[in-house]
Design a protein around this motif. Structure first.
Motif, mmCIF file in Angstrom:
data_model
loop_
_atom_site.group_PDB
_atom_site.id
_atom_site.type_symbol
_atom_site.label_atom_id
_atom_site.label_comp_id
_atom_site.label_asym_id
_atom_site.label_seq_id
_atom_site.Cartn_x
_atom_site.Cartn_y
_atom_site.Cartn_z
ATOM 1 N N LEU A 1 -33.964 11.821 8.982
ATOM 2 C CA LEU A 1 -33.927 10.968 10.162
ATOM 3 C C LEU A 1 -33.867 11.784 11.454
ATOM 4 N N ALA A 2 -33.150 12.906 11.420
ATOM 5 C CA ALA A 2 -33.049 13.753 12.613
ATOM 6 C C ALA A 2 -34.389 14.398 12.943
ATOM 7 N N LEU A 3 -35.129 14.837 11.933
ATOM 8 C CA LEU A 3 -36.461 15.403 12.170
ATOM 9 C C LEU A 3 -37.402 14.347 12.729
ATOM 10 N N ALA A 4 -37.314 13.131 12.192
ATOM 11 C CA ALA A 4 -38.165 12.047 12.677
ATOM 12 C C ALA A 4 -37.821 11.675 14.119
ATOM 13 N N ALA A 5 -36.534 11.709 14.454
ATOM 14 C CA ALA A 5 -36.103 11.363 15.805
ATOM 15 C C ALA A 5 -36.663 12.334 16.844
ATOM 16 N N GLU A 6 -36.979 13.545 16.406
ATOM 17 C CA GLU A 6 -37.547 14.546 17.316
ATOM 18 C C GLU A 6 -39.075 14.496 17.350
ATOM 19 N N GLY A 7 -39.652 13.469 16.717
ATOM 20 C CA GLY A 7 -41.092 13.274 16.835
ATOM 21 C C GLY A 7 -41.922 13.701 15.650
ATOM 22 N N ALA A 8 -41.289 14.207 14.587
ATOM 23 C CA ALA A 8 -42.054 14.644 13.412
ATOM 24 C C ALA A 8 -42.368 13.453 12.517
ATOM 25 N N SER A 9 -43.445 13.593 11.736
ATOM 26 C CA SER A 9 -43.754 12.621 10.692
ATOM 27 C C SER A 9 -43.045 13.085 9.423
ATOM 28 N N VAL A 10 -42.135 12.264 8.902
ATOM 29 C CA VAL A 10 -41.215 12.720 7.863
ATOM 30 C C VAL A 10 -41.192 11.737 6.694
ATOM 31 N N GLY A 11 -41.058 12.278 5.489
ATOM 32 C CA GLY A 11 -40.840 11.481 4.296
ATOM 33 C C GLY A 11 -39.637 12.014 3.547
ATOM 34 N N ASP A 62 -24.093 1.054 4.216
ATOM 35 C CA ASP A 62 -24.708 -0.080 4.909
ATOM 36 C C ASP A 62 -26.224 0.059 5.020
ATOM 37 N N GLY A 63 -26.769 1.149 4.481
ATOM 38 C CA GLY A 63 -28.221 1.335 4.518
ATOM 39 C C GLY A 63 -28.755 1.826 5.842
ATOM 40 N N CYS A 64 -27.891 2.391 6.675
ATOM 41 C CA CYS A 64 -28.321 2.903 7.979
ATOM 42 C C CYS A 64 -27.542 4.183 8.276
ATOM 43 N N PRO A 65 -28.026 5.344 7.794
ATOM 44 C CA PRO A 65 -27.285 6.601 7.955
ATOM 45 C C PRO A 65 -26.948 6.918 9.412
ATOM 46 N N THR A 66 -26.001 7.807 9.590
ATOM 47 C CA THR A 66 -25.397 8.087 10.888
ATOM 48 C C THR A 66 -26.414 8.342 11.998
ATOM 49 N N VAL A 67 -27.440 9.133 11.735
ATOM 50 C CA VAL A 67 -28.411 9.478 12.784
ATOM 51 C C VAL A 67 -29.138 8.235 13.289
ATOM 52 N N ALA A 68 -29.344 7.246 12.404
ATOM 53 C CA ALA A 68 -29.981 5.996 12.811
ATOM 54 C C ALA A 68 -28.970 5.002 13.369
ATOM 55 N N ALA A 69 -27.769 4.968 12.775
ATOM 56 C CA ALA A 69 -26.762 3.996 13.186
ATOM 57 C C ALA A 69 -26.109 4.351 14.518
ATOM 58 N N ALA A 70 -25.865 5.637 14.746
ATOM 59 C CA ALA A 70 -25.186 6.076 15.975
ATOM 60 C C ALA A 70 -25.856 7.338 16.494
ATOM 61 N N PRO A 71 -27.096 7.231 16.989
ATOM 62 C CA PRO A 71 -27.871 8.422 17.367
ATOM 63 C C PRO A 71 -27.261 9.254 18.486
ATOM 64 N N ASP A 72 -26.403 8.643 19.295
ATOM 65 C CA ASP A 72 -25.804 9.370 20.417
ATOM 66 C C ASP A 72 -24.396 9.877 20.118
ATOM 67 N N SER A 73 -23.961 9.749 18.866
ATOM 68 C CA SER A 73 -22.602 10.145 18.502
ATOM 69 C C SER A 73 -22.501 11.652 18.280
ATOM 70 N N TYR A 104 -25.895 16.654 12.854
ATOM 71 C CA TYR A 104 -27.070 16.585 11.991
ATOM 72 C C TYR A 104 -28.330 17.027 12.733
ATOM 73 N N GLN A 105 -28.437 16.648 14.006
ATOM 74 C CA GLN A 105 -29.603 17.021 14.800
ATOM 75 C C GLN A 105 -29.682 18.532 15.011
ATOM 76 N N GLN A 106 -28.526 19.166 15.197
ATOM 77 C CA GLN A 106 -28.508 20.629 15.347
ATOM 78 C C GLN A 106 -28.944 21.317 14.047
#
Length: 360
Positions: free
Chosen positions: A119-129, A313-324, A330-332
């Protein structure tokens, strides 16, 4: 005197990428189509959408005096390419790079780390699976909020299910939730290869594989037959987890899969009431392993209730609280992984022509 491309490149020669610690100049190209415009393009070998504006401003401050009256345009992009894998293993169609997330033992938070990394890689614009390779105990359908869903089949190929901007595939989509996979090793290995090769991955920059724990048939199959760009070892600080993590690290080394780094999970617990920090599972284990094997520690993650609640809950931290603060950790880690992949030798196997010998 006319401003040359070399003048411009010399002017930004000392600008250093804070992530790669290398000059930006290698990825910079200049276009001077007319006397009224100056266009500069900065290509990064890793996804960094959140930093594009800051990088563009850095270049603008440096080049504005040179541009003078001309309109200055700074275009920052990510150009993610395929990188080298094990010798003799062809790349997977539709996938540029494969990152294996592994652990020596279960219960160290490997699946949670894999999900948030994707999710962190995708948030930075990558196409991720993300591929859930744990045939016996798939976790990603629950973590991604896709329990009970079935993938579409097109001409014998599985269409990955999307979740939070990531393409996903798991054996958990194909069997009932309470069905036990009573399979021997060869059957499990075959299932992994089918999930990989029979899924219509759509032009992925990165495919994150959530590996089962251990060093058995699945790990050997992945190491020998799947084009892995690099592996991440997830561990906790206590000695028993580190002992098994070292075995996983050595296995990847033996089969020629580079280790991108170590992620230390549950490194500390911060009390939600008083803020006291306590190292429940020990302290400094990943650093000792890093020093022993010459492998970087990509980051440390706390033992935090919200991480578990988010995945349940089916929404990992990077998606649930992206600014936390937790998402930032995780983003680092994801940024360090992407930079390490970008530093690897590029794969040119698709550039060479095929030589066909025939009798005439």
């Amino acid at each position: 005197m006319a401003l040359t491309d070399t003048d411009i490149l010399d002017a930004i020669a000392d600008l250093i990428d804070e992530d790669t610690h290398k000059p930006y100049r290698k990825g910079v190209s200049v276009q001077q189509n007319d006397a009224a415009h100056l266009n500069v393009r900065v290509a990064l070998p890793y996804p960094a959408k959140s930093r594009f504006a800051a990088i563009a401003e850095l270049f603008r401050e440096r080049l504005a005096p040179l541009a003078g009256e001309r309109k200055l345009s700074i275009d920052v992009v990510s150009e993610i390419t395929s990188h080298s894998v094990q010798r003799g293993v062809p790349l997977l169609p539709g996938v540029k790079n494969i990152i294996a997330v592994s652990s020596g033992k279960g219960g160290v938070g490997k699946s949670t780390t894999a999900a948030n990394l994707a999710l962190a890689l995708a948030a930075e614009g990558a196409s991720v699976g993300i591929l859930d390779a744990d045939i016996y105990g798939p976790s990603q359908p629950l973590m991604m909020g896709l329990q009970g869903q079935k993938p579409e089949v097109i001409e014998g190929k599985l269409v990955p299910l999307p979740a939070h901007g990531v393409q996903t595939m798991s054996i958990g989509y194909l069997v009932d939730e309470d069905q036990a996979m009573v399979w021997r090793g060869p059957m499990v290995s075959q299932a992994l290869q089918q999930l990989l090769n029979d899924t219509l991955w759509n032009e992925l920059d990165y495919l994150v594989i959530d590996m089962p724990p251990g060093t058995g048939d699945i790990q050997l199959t992945l190491s020998q037959k799947v084009p892995v760009t690099g592996a991440i070892i997830v561990t906790t600080p206590q000695d028993i987890a580190l002992l098994d993590a070292k075995k996983g690290l050595k296995m990847f080394e033996k089969v020629g899969v580079p280790i991108l780094g170590i992620v230390e999970n549950m490194a500390m617990h911060v009390c939600s009431n008083c803020g006291h920090e306590e190292h429940i599972f020990g302290h400094g284990g990943a650093d000792k392993m890093s020093a022993q094997y010459g492998v970087d520690v990509l980051g440390s993650l706390p033992l935090d209730l919200s991480i578990r609640l988010a995945t349940d809950d089916g929404c990992p931290t990077v998606a649930a609280a992206p600014d936390s603060a937790l998402a930032a950790r995780y983003q680092q880690i994801a940024r360090k992984v992407a930079v390490k992949v970008g530093d690897k030798a590029r794969d040119f196997s698709g550039k060479f022509p095929k030589i066909v010998i025939q009798n005439s």
